[in-house]
Scaffold this motif. Structure first.
Motif, mmCIF file in Angstrom:
data_model
loop_
_atom_site.group_PDB
_atom_site.id
_atom_site.type_symbol
_atom_site.label_atom_id
_atom_site.label_comp_id
_atom_site.label_asym_id
_atom_site.label_seq_id
_atom_site.Cartn_x
_atom_site.Cartn_y
_atom_site.Cartn_z
ATOM 1 N N ASP A 146 57.197 71.786 49.775
ATOM 2 C CA ASP A 146 58.261 71.097 50.505
ATOM 3 C C ASP A 146 58.219 69.592 50.305
ATOM 4 O O ASP A 146 58.977 68.856 50.943
ATOM 5 N N CYS A 147 57.337 69.117 49.431
ATOM 6 C CA CYS A 147 57.145 67.673 49.237
ATOM 7 C C CYS A 147 57.803 67.205 47.946
ATOM 8 O O CYS A 147 57.833 67.926 46.942
ATOM 9 N N SER A 148 58.338 65.998 47.985
ATOM 10 C CA SER A 148 58.964 65.386 46.816
ATOM 11 C C SER A 148 58.357 64.011 46.608
ATOM 12 O O SER A 148 58.260 63.207 47.551
ATOM 13 N N TYR A 149 57.906 63.744 45.350
ATOM 14 C CA TYR A 149 57.255 62.480 45.040
ATOM 15 C C TYR A 149 57.990 61.802 43.887
ATOM 16 O O TYR A 149 58.269 62.438 42.856
ATOM 17 N N GLU A 150 58.310 60.526 44.053
ATOM 18 C CA GLU A 150 58.876 59.747 42.963
ATOM 19 C C GLU A 150 57.929 59.826 41.764
ATOM 20 O O GLU A 150 56.700 59.794 41.929
ATOM 21 N N ALA A 151 58.479 59.930 40.546
ATOM 22 C CA ALA A 151 57.621 60.130 39.377
ATOM 23 C C ALA A 151 58.209 59.462 38.138
ATOM 24 O O ALA A 151 59.425 59.271 38.025
ATOM 25 N N VAL A 152 57.334 59.104 37.208
ATOM 26 C CA VAL A 152 57.711 58.707 35.855
ATOM 27 C C VAL A 152 56.772 59.427 34.895
ATOM 28 O O VAL A 152 55.668 59.832 35.268
ATOM 29 N N ASN A 153 57.229 59.611 33.657
ATOM 30 C CA ASN A 153 56.393 60.221 32.622
ATOM 31 C C ASN A 153 55.780 59.123 31.764
ATOM 32 O O ASN A 153 56.497 58.239 31.279
#
Length: 203
Positions: A146-153
């Motif tokens: 249920d968690c969402s984390y900002e991300a970059v590759n």
């Protein structure tokens, strides 16, 4: 002091009740489970690097071994060694030096890149220089439960002219949490299913 005893027991970690992680979580330690079934125990050291004790359950060659990755932000390798999970005796121990300050890559903004030279300090064969580069790309948020984390590759490449070998690491960097998770590493032939992060829990 890093609780490496805990790291070596990551086959049966004590998983906390599922809740979204905060930036301080890696200070105390987190456990990550990948789609391959492999697991990582990650914790920040007192001097700011991050240790990733990775147990590969998918590769027959490395089954039963723990690989310790020490990194800067989870992105730039500082050291790696491998050993059986019930022993401290390493059979592969490498350090890494860069001819640039890795600080210049922060804050890992999409569409940025850089290059330089990396020196691999191999305990068995001595130092060897290789061309090194990194690139940062935009990414969808990392969704875990249920968690969402900002991300970059972030992708790093290491090319040895002497050996004619190129190694690529793929990292999912999470700006809100301040660390990256290794999802691919051609040096170890990590499976593509490692790109699927099944769970992340505070330890």
């Amino acid at each position: 002091m890093l609780r490496m005893t805990t790291a070596l027991l990551l086959l049966s970690p004590a998983i906390a009740s599922a809740q979204c992680l905060t930036a301080s979580a890696v200070d105390a330690g987190i456990t990550i489970e990948y789609g391959s079934g492999s697991t990582s125990y990650m914790q920040r050291t007192d001097y700011g690097t991050i240790i990733d004790a990775y147990y590969d359950s998918a590769d027959y060659e490395y089954y039963g071994y723990v690989t310790l990755f020490e990194t800067i932000d989870g992105v730039f390798m500082a050291r790696r060694d491998q050993h059986k999970k019930d022993s401290w005796e390493a059979f592969d121990d490498d350090g890494f030096d860069y001819d640039f300050d890795t600080e210049i890559a922060r804050p890992y903004t999409p569409n940025t890149s850089g290059s330089g030279v990396i020196t691999v300090l191999d305990a068995r064969y001595g130092p060897e220089d290789a061309s090194f580069g990194w690139s940062v790309y935009a990414s969808e948020p990392l969704e875990v439960g249920d968690c969402s984390y900002e991300a970059v590759n972030v992708f790093t490449t290491e090319f040895s002219v002497q050996n004619g070998e190129i190694y690529i690491r793929a990292v999912k960097y999470l700006p809100e949490l301040g660390f990256g998770i290794q999802t691919g590493n051609t040096y170890f032939g990590l499976p593509t299913s490692n790109g699927d992060i099944v769970s992340m829990n505070a330890s």
